[in-house]
Design a protein around this motif. Sequence first.
Motif, PDB file in Angstrom:
ATOM      1  N   LYS A 149       6.723  -2.366   5.249  1.00  0.00           N
ATOM      2  CA  LYS A 149       6.692  -1.470   6.315  1.00  0.00           C
ATOM      3  C   LYS A 149       5.249  -1.262   6.693  1.00  0.00           C
ATOM      4  O   LYS A 149       4.421  -1.477   5.965  1.00  0.00           O
ATOM      5  CB  LYS A 149       7.228  -0.078   5.832  1.00  0.00           C
ATOM      6  N   LYS A 150       5.075  -0.815   7.873  1.00  0.00           N
ATOM      7  CA  LYS A 150       3.499  -0.763   8.394  1.00  0.00           C
ATOM      8  C   LYS A 150       2.972   0.155   7.690  1.00  0.00           C
ATOM      9  O   LYS A 150       2.946   1.186   7.278  1.00  0.00           O
ATOM     10  CB  LYS A 150       3.640  -0.510   9.818  1.00  0.00           C
ATOM     11  N   TYR A 151       1.544  -0.238   7.374  1.00  0.00           N
ATOM     12  CA  TYR A 151       0.651   0.386   6.724  1.00  0.00           C
ATOM     13  C   TYR A 151       0.668   0.659   5.290  1.00  0.00           C
ATOM     14  O   TYR A 151      -0.075   1.356   4.459  1.00  0.00           O
ATOM     15  CB  TYR A 151       0.378   1.941   7.354  1.00  0.00           C
ATOM     16  N   VAL A 152       1.827  -0.157   4.677  1.00  0.00           N
ATOM     17  CA  VAL A 152       1.730  -0.232   3.259  1.00  0.00           C
ATOM     18  C   VAL A 152       0.708  -0.788   2.696  1.00  0.00           C
ATOM     19  O   VAL A 152       0.036  -0.430   1.523  1.00  0.00           O
ATOM     20  CB  VAL A 152       3.114  -0.836   2.593  1.00  0.00           C
ATOM     21  N   PHE A 153       0.383  -2.248   3.393  1.00  0.00           N
ATOM     22  CA  PHE A 153      -0.716  -2.983   3.024  1.00  0.00           C
ATOM     23  C   PHE A 153      -2.105  -2.470   4.047  1.00  0.00           C
ATOM     24  O   PHE A 153      -1.494  -2.360   5.395  1.00  0.00           O
ATOM     25  CB  PHE A 153      -0.528  -4.359   3.296  1.00  0.00           C
ATOM     26  N   LYS A 154      -2.894  -2.193   3.647  1.00  0.00           N
ATOM     27  CA  LYS A 154      -4.080  -1.604   4.344  1.00  0.00           C
ATOM     28  C   LYS A 154      -5.577  -2.381   4.131  1.00  0.00           C
ATOM     29  O   LYS A 154      -5.874  -2.555   3.167  1.00  0.00           O
ATOM     30  CB  LYS A 154      -4.314  -0.066   4.066  1.00  0.00           C
ATOM     31  N   THR A 155      -6.242  -2.763   5.263  1.00  0.00           N
ATOM     32  CA  THR A 155      -7.288  -3.620   4.932  1.00  0.00           C
ATOM     33  C   THR A 155      -8.414  -2.600   4.837  1.00  0.00           C
ATOM     34  O   THR A 155      -8.389  -1.270   5.445  1.00  0.00           O
ATOM     35  CB  THR A 155      -7.610  -4.374   6.327  1.00  0.00           C
ATOM     36  N   ASP A 156      -9.513  -3.132   3.897  1.00  0.00           N
ATOM     37  CA  ASP A 156     -10.729  -2.194   3.737  1.00  0.00           C
ATOM     38  C   ASP A 156     -11.772  -2.809   4.602  1.00  0.00           C
ATOM     39  O   ASP A 156     -11.540  -3.661   5.335  1.00  0.00           O
ATOM     40  CB  ASP A 156     -11.109  -2.191   2.213  1.00  0.00           C
ATOM     41  N   ASP A 157     -12.882  -2.378   4.264  1.00  0.00           N
ATOM     42  CA  ASP A 157     -14.040  -2.874   5.019  1.00  0.00           C
ATOM     43  C   ASP A 157     -14.929  -3.911   4.467  1.00  0.00           C
ATOM     44  O   ASP A 157     -15.784  -4.322   4.748  1.00  0.00           O
ATOM     45  CB  ASP A 157     -15.099  -1.574   5.307  1.00  0.00           C
ATOM     46  N   LYS A 158     -14.487  -4.465   3.279  1.00  0.00           N
ATOM     47  CA  LYS A 158     -15.003  -5.253   2.427  1.00  0.00           C
ATOM     48  C   LYS A 158     -14.190  -6.668   2.354  1.00  0.00           C
ATOM     49  O   LYS A 158     -14.074  -7.171   1.061  1.00  0.00           O
ATOM     50  CB  LYS A 158     -15.332  -4.922   1.181  1.00  0.00           C
ATOM     51  N   ASN A 159     -13.329  -6.909   3.186  1.00  0.00           N
ATOM     52  CA  ASN A 159     -12.589  -8.094   3.148  1.00  0.00           C
ATOM     53  C   ASN A 159     -11.451  -8.377   2.172  1.00  0.00           C
ATOM     54  O   ASN A 159     -10.946  -9.200   1.634  1.00  0.00           O
ATOM     55  CB  ASN A 159     -13.433  -9.457   3.192  1.00  0.00           C
ATOM     56  N   GLY A 160     -10.934  -7.109   1.739  1.00  0.00           N
ATOM     57  CA  GLY A 160     -10.045  -6.735   0.998  1.00  0.00           C
ATOM     58  C   GLY A 160      -8.539  -6.056   1.299  1.00  0.00           C
ATOM     59  O   GLY A 160      -8.674  -5.538   2.535  1.00  0.00           O
ATOM     60  N   ILE A 161      -7.751  -6.085   0.455  1.00  0.00           N
ATOM     61  CA  ILE A 161      -6.426  -5.335   0.823  1.00  0.00           C
ATOM     62  C   ILE A 161      -5.913  -4.530  -0.102  1.00  0.00           C
ATOM     63  O   ILE A 161      -6.072  -4.577  -1.337  1.00  0.00           O
ATOM     64  CB  ILE A 161      -5.358  -6.619   0.925  1.00  0.00           C
ATOM     65  N   GLU A 162      -5.666  -3.316   0.384  1.00  0.00           N
ATOM     66  CA  GLU A 162      -5.216  -2.051  -0.651  1.00  0.00           C
ATOM     67  C   GLU A 162      -3.654  -1.698  -0.383  1.00  0.00           C
ATOM     68  O   GLU A 162      -3.244  -2.074   0.850  1.00  0.00           O
ATOM     69  CB  GLU A 162      -5.867  -0.844  -0.219  1.00  0.00           C
ATOM     70  N   ILE A 163      -3.188  -1.090  -1.270  1.00  0.00           N
ATOM     71  CA  ILE A 163      -1.768  -1.010  -1.280  1.00  0.00           C
ATOM     72  C   ILE A 163      -1.545   0.741  -1.155  1.00  0.00           C
ATOM     73  O   ILE A 163      -2.053   1.124  -2.228  1.00  0.00           O
ATOM     74  CB  ILE A 163      -0.737  -1.667  -2.505  1.00  0.00           C
ATOM     75  N   GLN A 164      -0.555   1.035  -0.384  1.00  0.00           N
ATOM     76  CA  GLN A 164      -0.524   2.480  -0.228  1.00  0.00           C
ATOM     77  C   GLN A 164       1.124   2.599  -0.671  1.00  0.00           C
ATOM     78  O   GLN A 164       2.150   1.527  -0.421  1.00  0.00           O
ATOM     79  CB  GLN A 164      -0.546   3.041   1.086  1.00  0.00           C
ATOM     80  N   CYS A 165       1.574   3.729  -1.398  1.00  0.00           N
ATOM     81  CA  CYS A 165       2.942   4.159  -1.471  1.00  0.00           C
ATOM     82  C   CYS A 165       3.415   4.376   0.006  1.00  0.00           C
ATOM     83  O   CYS A 165       3.195   4.477   0.911  1.00  0.00           O
ATOM     84  CB  CYS A 165       3.011   5.219  -2.473  1.00  0.00           C
ATOM     85  N   GLU A 166       4.993   4.457   0.000  1.00  0.00           N
ATOM     86  CA  GLU A 166       5.723   4.838   0.963  1.00  0.00           C
ATOM     87  C   GLU A 166       5.422   6.156   1.700  1.00  0.00           C
ATOM     88  O   GLU A 166       5.390   6.125   3.030  1.00  0.00           O
ATOM     89  CB  GLU A 166       7.334   4.617   0.592  1.00  0.00           C
ATOM     90  N   VAL A 167       5.135   6.894   0.887  1.00  0.00           N
ATOM     91  CA  VAL A 167       4.746   8.377   1.508  1.00  0.00           C
ATOM     92  C   VAL A 167       3.461   8.210   2.391  1.00  0.00           C
ATOM     93  O   VAL A 167       3.279   8.517   3.401  1.00  0.00           O
ATOM     94  CB  VAL A 167       4.880   9.501   0.345  1.00  0.00           C
ATOM     95  N   ASP A 168       2.551   7.514   1.751  1.00  0.00           N
ATOM     96  CA  ASP A 168       1.023   7.445   2.422  1.00  0.00           C
ATOM     97  C   ASP A 168       1.162   6.512   3.563  1.00  0.00           C
ATOM     98  O   ASP A 168       0.597   7.028   4.691  1.00  0.00           O
ATOM     99  CB  ASP A 168       0.136   7.122   1.417  1.00  0.00           C
ATOM    100  N   ALA A 169       2.245   5.617   3.301  1.00  0.00           N
ATOM    101  CA  ALA A 169       2.260   4.650   4.621  1.00  0.00           C
ATOM    102  C   ALA A 169       2.954   5.705   5.838  1.00  0.00           C
ATOM    103  O   ALA A 169       2.629   5.459   6.943  1.00  0.00           O
ATOM    104  CB  ALA A 169       3.200   3.537   4.276  1.00  0.00           C
ATOM    105  N   LEU A 170       3.965   6.364   5.607  1.00  0.00           N
ATOM    106  CA  LEU A 170       4.694   7.248   6.598  1.00  0.00           C
ATOM    107  C   LEU A 170       3.619   8.044   7.133  1.00  0.00           C
ATOM    108  O   LEU A 170       3.525   8.366   8.488  1.00  0.00           O
ATOM    109  CB  LEU A 170       5.754   7.985   5.679  1.00  0.00           C
ATOM    110  N   LEU A 171       2.767   8.846   6.281  1.00  0.00           N
ATOM    111  CA  LEU A 171       1.861   9.694   6.826  1.00  0.00           C
ATOM    112  C   LEU A 171       0.867   9.007   7.930  1.00  0.00           C
ATOM    113  O   LEU A 171       0.421   9.415   8.828  1.00  0.00           O
ATOM    114  CB  LEU A 171       1.122  10.474   5.854  1.00  0.00           C
ATOM    115  N   GLU A 172       0.388   7.624   7.412  1.00  0.00           N
ATOM    116  CA  GLU A 172      -0.522   6.866   8.275  1.00  0.00           C
ATOM    117  C   GLU A 172       0.190   6.694   9.676  1.00  0.00           C
ATOM    118  O   GLU A 172      -0.571   6.598  10.715  1.00  0.00           O
ATOM    119  CB  GLU A 172      -0.686   5.654   7.390  1.00  0.00           C
ATOM    120  N   ARG A 173       1.421   6.146   9.478  1.00  0.00           N
ATOM    121  CA  ARG A 173       2.080   5.889  10.896  1.00  0.00           C
ATOM    122  C   ARG A 173       2.031   7.141  11.919  1.00  0.00           C
ATOM    123  O   ARG A 173       2.198   7.031  12.871  1.00  0.00           O
ATOM    124  CB  ARG A 173       3.413   5.186  10.527  1.00  0.00           C
TER     125      ARG A 173
END
Length: 876
Positions: A149-173
């Motif tokens: 789902k969207k925003y579960v994978f989130k890019t950072d400013d250092k060319n990396g990828i972070e992982i969010q849980c379903e709740v954080d991704a829902l809030l981000e959307r």
Amino acid sequence: MNRHAKYKTPRRPPPKKAPNNQKDPVGVYLRVRPLSAEDEECCIEVISSSTIQLHTPEGFKVNRNGEYKEMQYSFKKVFGVSVSQMELFEYVAKPLVDDLIHGKNGLLFTYGVTGSGKTFTMTGSPGQGGLLPRSLDMIFNSVGPFQAKKYVFKTDDKNGIEIQCEVDALLERQRRENNLFVPKTPSSRQKADPEISDMLKPEEACKADCVDEDSSYSVFVSYIEIYNNYIYDLLEDTSEDAIKPKPPQSKILREDQNHNMYVAGCMEVEVKSAEEAFQVFWKGQKKRKVANTRLNTESSRSHSVFIIKLAQAPLDADGDNILQDKNQVTVSQLCLVDLAGSERTGRTGAEGTRIREAGNINQSLLNLRTCMEILRENQMCGTSKMVPYRDSKVTHLFKNYFDGEGKVRMVVCVNPKADDYEETLLVMRFAEMTQEVEVARPVDRPICGFTPGRRYRNQAFKVELSRKLEEHGGPVDKDGTSVMSNMVLSLPPLPSSELTDPNDDTTLPRLIEALQNRQRFRQLIIKEYNKAANTMKSMLQELDSNLISKDNLIHEQNGRLLEKDKVIHNNKGEIERLEKKTKMQEHKIDILQKTTKIYEDDKRSLQQELETREHRLHRELSERRRMEQRMHGMVSDTQHKWEKECERRVNAMQLEMQNKLWVKDEKLKQLKAIVVESKTPGHPDPPPRQTQPQRPSREERPPSKRSASPSPLPTTTPVRPLHRRSRSAGGEKWVDHKPSSSLDLGTVLQPVIPNAIQVSTPNEKTLSKCDKYVLTHQEVASDGEIQTKLIKGDVIKTRGGGQAVQFTDIETLKQQLTTGSNRKRKSSEGTPANKDQTDGAWTDVETRCSMALEMKAGSNMAPGYEHHGITKRRKP
């Protein structure tokens, strides 16, 4: 911590990479564009699927003699004018997309002259999609069902990828949808641009094989351009102020913790479909720098880079949620680069800004050629020259790919018309050189360690659980989540709850009792369900653990087997090495045996020769002793003869001197008698005295016997005063080279060399200090006497810094006996008046020395033989 160590930037360790010695060459493909006019001259001919031939156009002379020169070039594959976009994608881009889905990086760029079809090859047109839309379509056809789902994978400013849980991704959307200041990304449900609609046909869709179904995927895209060696983000929203618009800001390149280059501050958009991703691309494509030139109406004035980043993470052991571990996230990217075409200012007719743009484009392409040439030289010649990646933003951005971070492929686009012949020739040479550059093969991403098939096993478990529940009480939902509401259908029916009388006290208690029974039954079913679910889950977990343990055991055994194989391989190598060493030692032993045999044969032959020479030496020694004895006998005989001869000569000389004394006494007596008679006249003569008979005179006597021995040599030699006779007495400095052993002849005219350095062996240091050189050499002359030669020369300097001797003169010194005239010594008596020889004249030294003895070679003259003396001619 001291002050110096506090502000010192620590050096980052290099990234740990798995050792990989396998390399693949850069894949270079050629695509020939069809001619715009049928009657136009063509200079390229496709000979085979991998070879083309370049023809020199009419009126273009390559060699000085005016002959045409035809050249052939080979590529990995050649695509003619009739090749479709789909076929080109199958050979070139599809393997790179497949590697992207499996966690490997890739770089694909188009290269060629302006107007050769690079943009069409990369982007395409409606109904003829290029490499970029087909790559996006293949990616989403492959990973679409497994996207997170969207925003579960989130890019950072250092060319990396972070992982969010379903709740954080829902809030981000929710936050992004409600925030009006954040621009929305184009949705796939929006109406597509007519210029890019229907890029692909449904029958041309393709899909990757062996996609990891136990992982979740997310796709991010970014689009940049490199214009005048500056990087600009094409997806960045610019100011909407029409009066004073804000110019776009250039971006910088940075290096992440894994030493990979990336564009800092570049916007990365998460997309969920191929249409949405291509809409994002087309949004940036409209901002790209293009201009109208004489060669192309829409000539690209910048290098465009479309980056597709794929993030994937494995599911947990249950197969429900994404594993919340950042180290398990795999990020791979595919860069699709449309390079600007090289062009000549004279042909394009550019002025002002166009000239500066063309200069920057040509400079960046030249730096790309330089990097390729140095890479090839380092790989072929074993050198370690520094590759100038930083001289251009294009090469600096893709530095990691050439250092082994992914596959590199290049599509060379050419226009076969005669006007582009010179530029096409340079493109062919660059493409031919690029094929020789090798890039390290990317390694496979590590396996997370969970049991494969978790996603489908979890779905099958839910389906089976729903089926079991349906058997007990009716239908259930497909996902098995609304079990509570469906369980009620499996309970006994409720009694009639109709109240006809207000005083009815039996219906409600009966209904309450039925509902309580249904509730107890429902709780029992839920309890059994949870128990069965836990049992099934524990069984599955046990099976998973057993399978994992078995996999680990198999992996461990495979590791041990690999170690054993390595040991066996090393032992085989050691055995082969020892066998080679044994063979070499046997060969050496054979050679030594043959050499020993040869030496023994030589030793026997030398011993025989030595014995023969010893016998000959003993024989020569015996002959020498006999010769010495014979010589001693001859010497003793000769000595005895000479003694007798000397005694005879002494006796003869004594007799002669006695005769002379007797003659003088007689004369004195006669003179005395005459004197006495003259003083006493009349006195009678005394009686004659008895005398010995008078010996005959010198004239009457026969000549006496002379000795045959040569007259003695003069004891003294006249000495003349010294005078300068050689140039060696000058002011120059001489090198007097004399041998260690030389004979002194004792001659008067000896060379005197002042200011000279006497050496027995000349060297370079001595020659550098002097101007002249003289060499003393002694040898035996033809007459048997020893003569000395003085060989003179000049010391000159050579070009190499040394000294050389140039000989100029030779002087010869030789010893000879001189016979000078002796002064006369008169006798004690006078010379007679008639000048006849008398006894007194015979006693004169000059008279005695004027007698010479002539002895010729081969005569029998020896001591004991008498010869007549030959009177020398007197000097007047």
